[in-house]
Design a protein around this motif. Structure first.
Motif, PDB file in Angstrom:
ATOM      1  N   ILE A  90       0.862  -1.497   0.236  1.00 66.38           N
ATOM      2  CA  ILE A  90      -0.083   0.381  -0.246  1.00 66.38           C
ATOM      3  C   ILE A  90       0.509   1.049   0.209  1.00 66.38           C
ATOM      4  CG2 ILE A  90      -1.667   1.165   1.489  1.00 66.38           C
ATOM      5  CD1 ILE A  90      -3.224  -0.750  -0.458  1.00 66.38           C
ATOM      6  N   ALA A  93       2.039   1.635  -3.639  1.00 73.28           N
ATOM      7  CA  ALA A  93       1.184   2.099  -4.356  1.00 73.28           C
ATOM      8  C   ALA A  93       1.202   3.289  -4.121  1.00 73.28           C
ATOM      9  CB  ALA A  93      -0.494   1.252  -4.168  1.00 73.28           C
TER      10      ALA A  93
ATOM     11  N   PRO B  31      -4.952   5.142  -0.719  1.00 69.25           N
ATOM     12  CA  PRO B  31      -4.172   4.389   0.275  1.00 69.25           C
ATOM     13  C   PRO B  31      -3.965   4.359   1.595  1.00 69.25           C
ATOM     14  CG  PRO B  31      -2.888   5.491  -1.239  1.00 69.25           C
ATOM     15  CD  PRO B  31      -4.167   5.996  -1.082  1.00 69.25           C
ATOM     16  N   PHE B  78      -6.206  -4.923  -3.409  1.00 72.64           N
ATOM     17  CA  PHE B  78      -6.336  -2.716  -3.867  1.00 72.64           C
ATOM     18  C   PHE B  78      -4.617  -2.255  -4.264  1.00 72.64           C
ATOM     19  CE2 PHE B  78     -10.919  -2.447  -2.102  1.00 72.64           C
ATOM     20  CZ  PHE B  78     -11.198  -1.700  -3.132  1.00 72.64           C
ATOM     21  N   ALA B  79      -3.921  -2.847  -4.019  1.00 72.16           N
ATOM     22  CA  ALA B  79      -3.031  -2.271  -4.161  1.00 72.16           C
ATOM     23  C   ALA B  79      -2.280  -2.007  -5.340  1.00 72.16           C
ATOM     24  CB  ALA B  79      -1.810  -3.011  -2.958  1.00 72.16           C
ATOM     25  N   ILE B  82      -4.446   0.150  -7.823  1.00 66.94           N
ATOM     26  CA  ILE B  82      -4.321   1.811  -7.568  1.00 66.94           C
ATOM     27  C   ILE B  82      -2.899   2.222  -7.523  1.00 66.94           C
ATOM     28  CG2 ILE B  82      -3.476   3.422  -5.201  1.00 66.94           C
ATOM     29  CD1 ILE B  82      -5.013   2.177  -4.028  1.00 66.94           C
ATOM     30  N   GLU B  83      -1.840   1.113  -7.815  1.00 66.10           N
ATOM     31  CA  GLU B  83      -0.535   1.571  -8.694  1.00 66.10           C
ATOM     32  C   GLU B  83      -0.580   0.873 -10.168  1.00 66.10           C
ATOM     33  OE1 GLU B  83       2.104  -1.123  -6.556  1.00 66.10           O
ATOM     34  OE2 GLU B  83       3.912  -0.950  -8.096  1.00 66.10           O
ATOM     35  N   ARG B  84      -1.452  -0.092 -10.491  1.00 72.49           N
ATOM     36  CA  ARG B  84      -1.440  -0.214 -12.280  1.00 72.49           C
ATOM     37  C   ARG B  84      -3.133   0.266 -12.820  1.00 72.49           C
ATOM     38  NH1 ARG B  84       1.489  -5.607 -11.772  1.00 72.49           N
ATOM     39  NH2 ARG B  84       3.629  -4.941  -9.745  1.00 72.49           N
TER      40      ARG B  84
END
Lengths: 116, 94
Positions: A90, A93, B31, B78-79, B82-84
Motif C-alpha cells: 500500500i 502504491a 491508500p 486494492f494495492a 491503485i498502482e497499475r
C-alpha cells in the motif's frame, strides 16, 4: 490457585496488553499527518496487538482444556507474515501515485524517483 | 471479573474500529482508506479471538484464519489496482 484462575490471569494480561496496543495504533491512525506515518502506526502496533490477543486466547484454551489449537497458531503465523507485506504494497502504491508526503520528510525522497 | 475484563477489551476494540471508520470517511487519499480497511480486518480478528474466549467455544477459530486471508487478498488487490489500474494483467503475447 487452581488452573482456571491461573489461565484467566495469564490470558487476561495478554488480551489486555494486545487491546491497548490496538487502541494506541487507532490513535495513531487518527492523529498522524500523512499516509506513510499512518501506515507505520497501523501496520506495526496493530500486528503486535493482534499477536498478543491471539496468544492470550491460545494460552487460555491450552491451560483450561489442554487443547493446543493449530488454527490459532496458523492465525498468529499468517498475520505476522502478511500484515507487513500488505503495508509495504500500500505504501509503494501511494508513493507511485504521488500521494503527498508531509513537509519535513519531503527533502529526502527515495532514489527510485531519480531513475524514472 | 474475567468476563468484565473481556467485555472492556471488546469495547476498546470497537472504539479503535470507529477510529478506522473515521479515517475511511475523512481519509485524504485512496491508500489511507485501504490502510484503514486492512486495520479493521485485523481488529476483527482480535475481536473474534476475545469473543471465543468469552463464550469458551472453539467454533470460531476458522473464522480467524478466513478473515486474515481475505483481508490480505483484498488489500493486495486494492494495492495493485491503485498502482497499475488493473488487478489482473493480461498475457504479454496477446
Amino acid at each position: 490457585m487452581n488452573a482456571s484462575v491461573i489461565s484467566e490471569v495469564i490470558a487476561g494480561v495478554f488480551i489486555l496488553i494486545g487491546t491497548l496496543f490496538i487502541l494506541f495504533s487507532s490513535f495513531g491512525i487518527i492523529r498522524l499527518p500523512d499516509v506513510y506515518t499512518r501506515s507505520h502506526a497501523a501496520t506495526k502496533s496493530t500486528t503486535l496487538g493482534v499477536l498478543c490477543t491471539l496468544l492470550g486466547a491460545f494460552l487460555y484454551f491450552w491451560i483450561t482444556d489442554g487443547y493446543i489449537s493449530i488454527r490459532l497458531l496458523l492465525g498468529i503465523f499468517f498475520v505476522f507474515l502478511t500484515a507487513p507485506v500488505a503495508g509495504h504494497l500500500i505504501c509503494r502504491a501511494a508513493y507511485v501515485t504521488n500521494v503527498e508526503i508531509v513537509r519535513d520528510t519531503a527533502k529526502q525522497r527515495p532514489k527510485a524517483e531519480r531513475e524514472h | 471479573m474475567f468476563d468484565i475484563l473481556l467485555l472492556i477489551c471488546l469495547c476498546l476494540i470497537a472504539v479503535s474500529i470507529l477510529a478506522c471508520i473515521y479515517r475511511i470517511i475523512k481519509g485524504t487519499s485512496m491508500p489511507d482508506r485501504v490502510i484503514a480497511l486492512d486495520t479493521i480486518g485485523i481488529n476483527l480478528i482480535a475481536a473474534i479471538a476475545i469473543f471465543s474466549v468469552l463464550l469458551h467455544t472453539r467454533a470460531f477459530f476458522e473464522v480467524i484464519l478466513l478473515i486474515g486471508i481475505l483481508s490480505f487478498v483484498g488489500t493486495i488487490a486494492f494495492a495493485r489496482f491503485i498502482e497499475r489500474g488493473v488487478v489482473i494483467e493480461r498475457k504479454r503475447d496477446q
